[in-house]
Design an enzyme around this catalytic site. Structure first.
Site, PDB file in Angstrom:
ATOM      1  N   GLY A  31       3.072   4.478  -2.905  1.00 26.64           N
ATOM      2  CA  GLY A  31       2.989   5.782  -2.731  1.00 26.64           C
ATOM      3  C   GLY A  31       3.393   6.334  -1.513  1.00 26.64           C
ATOM      4  O   GLY A  31       3.977   5.700  -0.515  1.00 26.64           O
ATOM      5  N   LEU A  33       5.665   8.489  -1.122  1.00 27.46           N
ATOM      6  CA  LEU A  33       7.166   7.975  -1.278  1.00 27.46           C
ATOM      7  C   LEU A  33       8.041   8.730  -0.238  1.00 27.46           C
ATOM      8  O   LEU A  33       7.866   9.786   0.001  1.00 27.46           O
ATOM      9  CB  LEU A  33       7.700   8.118  -2.689  1.00 27.46           C
ATOM     10  CG  LEU A  33       6.802   7.556  -3.735  1.00 27.46           C
ATOM     11  CD1 LEU A  33       7.542   7.521  -4.968  1.00 27.46           C
ATOM     12  CD2 LEU A  33       6.722   5.907  -3.359  1.00 27.46           C
ATOM     13  N   HIS A  34       9.005   7.973   0.198  1.00 27.72           N
ATOM     14  CA  HIS A  34       9.979   8.649   1.122  1.00 27.72           C
ATOM     15  C   HIS A  34      11.355   8.027   0.789  1.00 27.72           C
ATOM     16  O   HIS A  34      11.552   7.237   0.203  1.00 27.72           O
ATOM     17  CB  HIS A  34       9.565   8.466   2.663  1.00 27.72           C
ATOM     18  CG  HIS A  34       9.196   6.869   2.988  1.00 27.72           C
ATOM     19  ND1 HIS A  34      10.190   5.882   2.913  1.00 27.72           N
ATOM     20  CD2 HIS A  34       8.100   6.219   3.318  1.00 27.72           C
ATOM     21  CE1 HIS A  34       9.461   4.647   3.305  1.00 27.72           C
ATOM     22  NE2 HIS A  34       8.136   4.737   3.181  1.00 27.72           N
ATOM     23  N   HIS A  37      11.528   4.200   0.236  1.00 25.64           N
ATOM     24  CA  HIS A  37      11.261   3.695  -1.036  1.00 25.64           C
ATOM     25  C   HIS A  37      12.593   4.253  -2.044  1.00 25.64           C
ATOM     26  O   HIS A  37      12.804   3.391  -2.958  1.00 25.64           O
ATOM     27  CB  HIS A  37       9.982   4.440  -1.571  1.00 25.64           C
ATOM     28  CG  HIS A  37       8.770   4.149  -1.018  1.00 25.64           C
ATOM     29  ND1 HIS A  37       8.113   4.974  -0.277  1.00 25.64           N
ATOM     30  CD2 HIS A  37       8.032   3.063  -0.807  1.00 25.64           C
ATOM     31  CE1 HIS A  37       7.006   4.608   0.302  1.00 25.64           C
ATOM     32  NE2 HIS A  37       6.954   3.332   0.141  1.00 25.64           N
ATOM     33  N   GLN A  61      -5.322  -5.462   0.470  1.00 23.42           N
ATOM     34  CA  GLN A  61      -4.514  -5.707   1.173  1.00 23.42           C
ATOM     35  C   GLN A  61      -4.704  -4.921   2.771  1.00 23.42           C
ATOM     36  O   GLN A  61      -4.151  -5.006   3.698  1.00 23.42           O
ATOM     37  CB  GLN A  61      -2.857  -5.693   1.386  1.00 23.42           C
ATOM     38  CG  GLN A  61      -2.431  -4.285   0.766  1.00 23.42           C
ATOM     39  CD  GLN A  61      -1.116  -4.346   0.349  1.00 23.42           C
ATOM     40  OE1 GLN A  61      -0.970  -4.811  -0.658  1.00 23.42           O
ATOM     41  NE2 GLN A  61      -0.092  -3.962   1.162  1.00 23.42           N
ATOM     42  N   GLY A 147      11.665  -3.758   1.117  1.00 25.79           N
ATOM     43  CA  GLY A 147      12.415  -3.406   2.291  1.00 25.79           C
ATOM     44  C   GLY A 147      12.399  -4.392   3.627  1.00 25.79           C
ATOM     45  O   GLY A 147      10.955  -5.036   3.704  1.00 25.79           O
ATOM     46  N   ASP A 150       9.053  -3.998   6.377  1.00 27.95           N
ATOM     47  CA  ASP A 150       8.157  -5.193   6.164  1.00 27.95           C
ATOM     48  C   ASP A 150       8.506  -6.380   6.169  1.00 27.95           C
ATOM     49  O   ASP A 150       8.475  -7.091   5.059  1.00 27.95           O
ATOM     50  CB  ASP A 150       7.185  -4.879   4.975  1.00 27.95           C
ATOM     51  CG  ASP A 150       6.703  -3.433   5.018  1.00 27.95           C
ATOM     52  OD1 ASP A 150       5.599  -3.143   5.744  1.00 27.95           O
ATOM     53  OD2 ASP A 150       7.137  -2.378   4.617  1.00 27.95           O
ATOM     54  N   SER A 185       7.993   5.618   7.319  1.00 27.55           N
ATOM     55  CA  SER A 185       6.824   5.309   6.949  1.00 27.55           C
ATOM     56  C   SER A 185       5.946   6.001   6.426  1.00 27.55           C
ATOM     57  O   SER A 185       5.993   7.223   6.643  1.00 27.55           O
ATOM     58  CB  SER A 185       6.285   4.240   7.948  1.00 27.55           C
ATOM     59  OG  SER A 185       4.837   3.909   7.574  1.00 27.55           O
ATOM     60  N   ARG A 187       3.037   6.048   6.872  1.00 25.87           N
ATOM     61  CA  ARG A 187       1.845   6.368   7.880  1.00 25.87           C
ATOM     62  C   ARG A 187       2.479   7.444   8.588  1.00 25.87           C
ATOM     63  O   ARG A 187       1.751   8.071   9.357  1.00 25.87           O
ATOM     64  CB  ARG A 187       1.619   5.036   8.641  1.00 25.87           C
ATOM     65  CG  ARG A 187       0.891   4.153   7.862  1.00 25.87           C
ATOM     66  CD  ARG A 187       0.684   2.694   8.560  1.00 25.87           C
ATOM     67  NE  ARG A 187       0.287   1.861   7.732  1.00 25.87           N
ATOM     68  CZ  ARG A 187      -0.934   1.512   7.388  1.00 25.87           C
ATOM     69  NH1 ARG A 187      -1.747   1.868   8.103  1.00 25.87           N
ATOM     70  NH2 ARG A 187      -1.310   0.495   6.616  1.00 25.87           N
TER      71      ARG A 187
HETATM   72  P1  AMP Z   1       4.770   0.444   0.955  1.00 22.56           P
HETATM   73  O1  AMP Z   1       4.666   1.703  -0.033  1.00 22.56           O
HETATM   74  O2  AMP Z   1       4.596   0.794   2.174  1.00 22.56           O
HETATM   75  O3  AMP Z   1       3.833  -0.765   0.391  1.00 22.56           O
HETATM   76  O4  AMP Z   1       6.176   0.047   0.577  1.00 22.56           O
HETATM   77  C1  AMP Z   1       6.995  -0.377  -0.550  1.00 22.56           C
HETATM   78  C2  AMP Z   1       8.237  -0.898  -0.345  1.00 22.56           C
HETATM   79  O5  AMP Z   1       9.093   0.049   0.361  1.00 22.56           O
HETATM   80  C3  AMP Z   1       8.202  -1.970   0.744  1.00 22.56           C
HETATM   81  O6  AMP Z   1       9.140  -3.282  -0.107  1.00 22.56           O
HETATM   82  C4  AMP Z   1       8.550  -1.569   1.772  1.00 22.56           C
HETATM   83  O7  AMP Z   1       9.219  -2.743   2.771  1.00 22.56           O
HETATM   84  C5  AMP Z   1       9.795  -0.696   1.399  1.00 22.56           C
HETATM   85  N1  AMP Z   1       9.779   0.310   2.609  1.00 22.56           N
HETATM   86  C6  AMP Z   1       8.721   0.882   3.234  1.00 22.56           C
HETATM   87  N2  AMP Z   1       9.256   1.709   4.057  1.00 22.56           N
HETATM   88  C7  AMP Z   1      10.830   1.506   4.182  1.00 22.56           C
HETATM   89  C8  AMP Z   1      11.920   1.955   4.850  1.00 22.56           C
HETATM   90  N3  AMP Z   1      11.792   2.817   6.030  1.00 22.56           N
HETATM   91  N4  AMP Z   1      13.100   1.537   4.658  1.00 22.56           N
HETATM   92  C9  AMP Z   1      13.296   0.602   3.532  1.00 22.56           C
HETATM   93  N5  AMP Z   1      12.279   0.198   2.980  1.00 22.56           N
HETATM   94  C10 AMP Z   1      11.054   0.483   3.359  1.00 22.56           C
END
Ligand code: AMP
Length: 280
Positions: A31, A33-34, A37, A61, A147, A150, A185, A187
């Site tokens: 979540g 989301l940006h 995602h 995690q 992505g 990570d 991110s 974050r």
């Molecule tokens: P997260 O919500 O941070 O667990 O990320 C979910 C998915 O989105 C993971 O596969 C991340 O690697 C991918 N992701 C996060 N940030 C980015 C980004 N800036 N560009 C591409 N993919 C991303």
């Protein structure tokens, strides 16, 4: 967009789609989301009949309880973004739905847990691998999208699929960045605007690394990059030059066909990670 929070109801819907030979693509997220995602979701829908997105902040995690407590949750904004995106199904399970038993789930991800994210966030990669395995078992997608932001996570998922002979194609997609280069991110929501500008030094340092592989040895390059980052208000947790496939540290350029720079650094209390290939 259909929304499910129960595994059984989700599976009923998926079985119906599969009986109609509709392919399922899956994008797991936590979540907040940006654009990163959304790029995965867009690609997923281009390649699959239906795109299913999960939002689940996976407690397994998080090795640090404060980090879990502070993780941004923007459920309403996320739902709106997904409604406007190409997502067909949102899976929004509770912690009890995902982990109904108190049993101690275990999974061995081998050497991948012994460096970088594995070393500095003990249990993080294992916790991620457990939840992704559960999602794969529940959803059984044909393709799943991750992505490169990570990168180590992506490597663990690829290993998992290979080791367990899962018939799921893993698609890794490039990191989306702010105009100043900062990797987008969830974050980043915890940073002020000024800090977001300061954090762009991470990207600039990775670009510097990429441009200086001819001039410096891997270890010299690593030390120079750390120095550049620490001239800013950043505290480097690790900066490694490692092979993109094995994630083993590269000590001589001749030892790796695909060297990559990986970094984790704190800006105040916010931990940021990024990585970049050092070759074209
Ligand atoms: P997260 O919500 O941070 O667990 O990320 C979910 C998915 O989105 C993971 O596969 C991340 O690697 C991918 N992701 C996060 N940030 C980015 C980004 N800036 N560009 C591409 N993919 C991303």
């Amino acid at each position: 967009m259909k929304v499910f929070s129960e595994i059984k109801l989700l599976q009923k819907e998926l079985n119906l789609l599969k009986s109609q030979k509709i392919s399922i693509g899956f994008v797991p997220t936590m979540g907040a989301l940006h654009m990163g995602h959304l790029s995965l979701i867009e690609k997923c829908k281009k390649e699959c009949g239906k795109c299913i997105v999960s939002i689940f902040v996976n407690p397994l995690q998080f090795n640090n309880s404060n980090d879990l407590k502070n993780y941004p949750i923007t459920k309403e904004k996320d739902m709106k973004l997904l409604e406007e995106s190409t997502c067909d199904i949102l899976f929004l399970p509770s912690v009890e739905e995902m982990y109904p038993k108190t049993e101690n789930l275990e999974l061995d991800i081998g050497l991948l847990e012994k460096s970088m994210e594995g070393l500095y966030r003990p249990g993080h990669l294992k916790g991620m691998a457990i939840v992704v395995s559960k999602f794969f078992k529940i959803i059984q997608p044909e393709k799943a999208y991750f992505g490169e932001k990570d990168f180590q996570q992506l490597a663990v998922v690829r290993k998992l699929v290979k080791d367990l002979d899962l018939k799921i194609q893993i698609v890794g997609l490039p990191t989306k960045r702010d105009p100043n280069g900062l990797a987008i991110s969830s974050r980043n929501l915890l940073l002020t605007e000024r800090e977001r500008n300061e954090a762009a030094i991470i990207y600039k340092t990775l670009v510097y690394a990429r441009r200086n592989t001819d001039r410096l040895s891997p270890i010299e390059l690593k030390l120079e990059c750390i120095k550049r980052l620490e001239e800013q208000p950043l505290k480097v947790e690790y900066l490694e030059i490692a092979d993109s496939e094995t994630l083993e540290v590269v000590r001589e350029w001749d030892n790796s066909e695909k060297p990559r720079a990986f970094v984790a650094a704190y800006l105040g209390k916010v931990r940021l990670i990024d990585n970049m290939s050092l070759i074209d």
